[in-house]
Design a protein around this motif. Structure first.
Motif, mmCIF file in Angstrom:
data_model
loop_
_atom_site.group_PDB
_atom_site.id
_atom_site.type_symbol
_atom_site.label_atom_id
_atom_site.label_comp_id
_atom_site.label_asym_id
_atom_site.label_seq_id
_atom_site.Cartn_x
_atom_site.Cartn_y
_atom_site.Cartn_z
ATOM 1 N N LEU A 1 0.827 -1.202 0.000
ATOM 2 C CA LEU A 1 0.000 0.000 0.000
ATOM 3 C C LEU A 1 0.866 1.258 0.000
ATOM 4 N N GLY A 2 1.922 1.232 0.812
ATOM 5 C CA GLY A 2 2.821 2.382 0.869
ATOM 6 C C GLY A 2 3.546 2.610 -0.445
ATOM 7 N N LEU A 3 3.987 1.531 -1.076
ATOM 8 C CA LEU A 3 4.666 1.662 -2.371
ATOM 9 C C LEU A 3 3.711 2.177 -3.440
ATOM 10 N N THR A 4 2.470 1.706 -3.398
ATOM 11 C CA THR A 4 1.470 2.197 -4.350
ATOM 12 C C THR A 4 1.197 3.678 -4.128
ATOM 13 N N GLY A 5 1.020 4.060 -2.860
ATOM 14 C CA GLY A 5 0.799 5.472 -2.547
ATOM 15 C C GLY A 5 1.965 6.343 -2.956
ATOM 16 N N LEU A 6 3.186 5.828 -2.764
ATOM 17 C CA LEU A 6 4.380 6.576 -3.145
ATOM 18 C C LEU A 6 4.431 6.784 -4.658
ATOM 19 N N ALA A 7 4.104 5.728 -5.410
ATOM 20 C CA ALA A 7 4.152 5.823 -6.874
ATOM 21 C C ALA A 7 3.084 6.776 -7.398
ATOM 22 N N LEU A 8 1.848 6.664 -6.885
ATOM 23 C CA LEU A 8 0.762 7.528 -7.358
ATOM 24 C C LEU A 8 1.014 8.991 -6.998
ATOM 25 N N SER A 9 1.495 9.230 -5.780
ATOM 26 C CA SER A 9 1.768 10.611 -5.356
ATOM 27 C C SER A 9 2.899 11.217 -6.174
ATOM 28 N N SER A 10 3.914 10.434 -6.477
ATOM 29 C CA SER A 10 5.014 10.930 -7.304
ATOM 30 C C SER A 10 4.525 11.263 -8.714
ATOM 31 N N LEU A 11 3.635 10.430 -9.246
ATOM 32 C CA LEU A 11 3.072 10.700 -10.570
ATOM 33 C C LEU A 11 2.243 11.978 -10.541
ATOM 34 N N GLY A 12 1.502 12.187 -9.462
ATOM 35 C CA GLY A 12 0.745 13.430 -9.330
ATOM 36 C C GLY A 12 1.640 14.640 -9.286
ATOM 37 N N LEU A 13 2.795 14.529 -8.629
ATOM 38 C CA LEU A 13 3.739 15.640 -8.571
ATOM 39 C C LEU A 13 4.338 15.933 -9.946
ATOM 40 N N VAL A 14 4.615 14.866 -10.705
ATOM 41 C CA VAL A 14 5.126 15.049 -12.065
ATOM 42 C C VAL A 14 4.089 15.762 -12.933
ATOM 43 N N ARG A 15 2.824 15.364 -12.821
ATOM 44 C CA ARG A 15 1.762 16.001 -13.596
ATOM 45 C C ARG A 15 1.586 17.466 -13.197
ATOM 46 N N PHE A 16 1.813 17.796 -11.929
ATOM 47 C CA PHE A 16 1.742 19.193 -11.511
ATOM 48 C C PHE A 16 2.838 20.010 -12.190
ATOM 49 N N LYS A 17 4.045 19.459 -12.235
ATOM 50 C CA LYS A 17 5.149 20.184 -12.869
ATOM 51 C C LYS A 17 4.912 20.366 -14.364
ATOM 52 N N ARG A 18 4.174 19.471 -14.975
ATOM 53 C CA ARG A 18 3.848 19.590 -16.400
ATOM 54 C C ARG A 18 2.647 20.509 -16.641
ATOM 55 N N GLY A 19 2.006 20.963 -15.577
ATOM 56 C CA GLY A 19 0.827 21.787 -15.721
ATOM 57 C C GLY A 19 -0.443 21.009 -15.946
ATOM 58 N N GLU A 20 -0.411 19.705 -15.741
ATOM 59 C CA GLU A 20 -1.583 18.862 -15.953
ATOM 60 C C GLU A 20 -2.396 18.666 -14.671
ATOM 61 N N ALA A 21 -1.884 19.124 -13.559
ATOM 62 C CA ALA A 21 -2.582 19.051 -12.269
ATOM 63 C C ALA A 21 -2.360 20.372 -11.550
ATOM 64 N N THR A 22 -3.247 20.689 -10.611
ATOM 65 C CA THR A 22 -3.180 22.002 -9.965
ATOM 66 C C THR A 22 -3.065 21.931 -8.449
ATOM 67 N N ASN A 23 -2.871 20.747 -7.896
ATOM 68 C CA ASN A 23 -2.803 20.627 -6.442
ATOM 69 C C ASN A 23 -1.506 19.921 -6.063
ATOM 70 N N ARG A 24 -0.487 20.680 -5.812
ATOM 71 C CA ARG A 24 0.830 20.123 -5.478
ATOM 72 C C ARG A 24 0.877 19.601 -4.057
ATOM 73 N N THR A 25 0.141 20.233 -3.156
ATOM 74 C CA THR A 25 0.205 19.887 -1.735
ATOM 75 C C THR A 25 -0.233 18.455 -1.472
ATOM 76 N N VAL A 26 -1.291 18.006 -2.171
ATOM 77 C CA VAL A 26 -1.795 16.665 -1.902
ATOM 78 C C VAL A 26 -0.786 15.605 -2.332
ATOM 79 N N SER A 27 -0.008 15.875 -3.393
ATOM 80 C CA SER A 27 1.020 14.912 -3.817
ATOM 81 C C SER A 27 2.139 14.827 -2.791
#
Length: 220
Positions: free
Chosen positions: A62-88
């Motif tokens: 579960l922790g590894l899955t959460g780590l991978a999904l959160s990291s992907l969310g952070l990458v999408r924020f840097k690309r401008g595809e997401a707008t909530n950096r804090t949750v990642s």
């Protein structure tokens, strides 16, 4: 009859002079980061169960899955595809803490399983019975010792090796086995003492296999 001519120079009406009202401002777009939210949820569940013995092992995937999904969310924020950096960032932190807690609990569980088994190492003065495993070899050897289904292992140099243990309630077999390189000239000796009395002793000269010797005795 006279007809009045229209006054083309008369000022325009007040309503005609005012500009049209501005449209209301658009509502700000709600923050979005689906991967970050999913990662935070997975990491949060993993952190909750990481404190529970045995069940906490589920925290690692579960922790590894959460780590991978959160990291992907952070990458999408840097690309401008997401707008909530804090949750990642929160998802990465929670997932990492859950993994660390699960590993610590696993280590504690492993240590307690040794201490809380049939034998305590080294001997506990408060327990009723005390054991001493003694091995004498003339060559480096591998030793396995302890309760028959909870054996520990060690590699020893030439000479005499000792290990103490203790227990309160018996009813299980004790065992110590010595394995050495094949050499008929090597002398292997194993001994088990319970409460200071020799309950089993064997040398390689009395064993059918010259590079192996084993002693067994009941823990009464």
């Amino acid at each position: 009859m006279t007809t009045e001519s229209p006054n083309y120079f008369a000022p325009a009406s007040r309503h005609a002079a005012e500009p049209p009202p501005e449209p209301p401002p658009a509502e700000p777009e709600a923050p979005k980061n689906a991967y970050g939210i999913a990662g935070l949820a997975a990491g949060g569940v993993g952190l909750l169960v990481s404190w529970i013995p045995m069940v906490g092992l589920l925290c690692t995937p579960l922790g590894l899955t959460g780590l991978a999904l959160s990291s992907l969310g952070l990458v999408r924020f840097k690309r401008g595809e997401a707008t909530n950096r804090t949750v990642s960032i929160a998802g990465i932190a929670v997932s990492a803490v859950g993994i660390v807690v699960a590993l610590v609990m696993l280590a504690i569980l492993g240590i307690s399983s040794v201490v809380g088994g049939k034998l305590s190492y080294p001997a506990d003065a408060d327990e009723k019975h005390h054991i001493e495993f003694v091995v004498t070899v003339t060559t480096p050897a591998h030793v396995s010792y302890g309760a028959h289904d909870e054996l520990l292992e060690d590699t020893i140099p030439p000479g005499t090796w000792r290990q103490t243990a203790s227990y309160d309630t018996g009813g299980f077999p004790l065992n110590v086995t010595v394995d050495a390189p094949t050499n008929a000239a090597d002398r292997l000796l194993c001994t088990i003492l319970v409460d200071g009395k020799v309950v089993s002793s064997l040398t390689s000269a009395a064993s059918a296999t010259k590079n192996n010797v084993a002693c067994t005795a009941p823990a009464n």
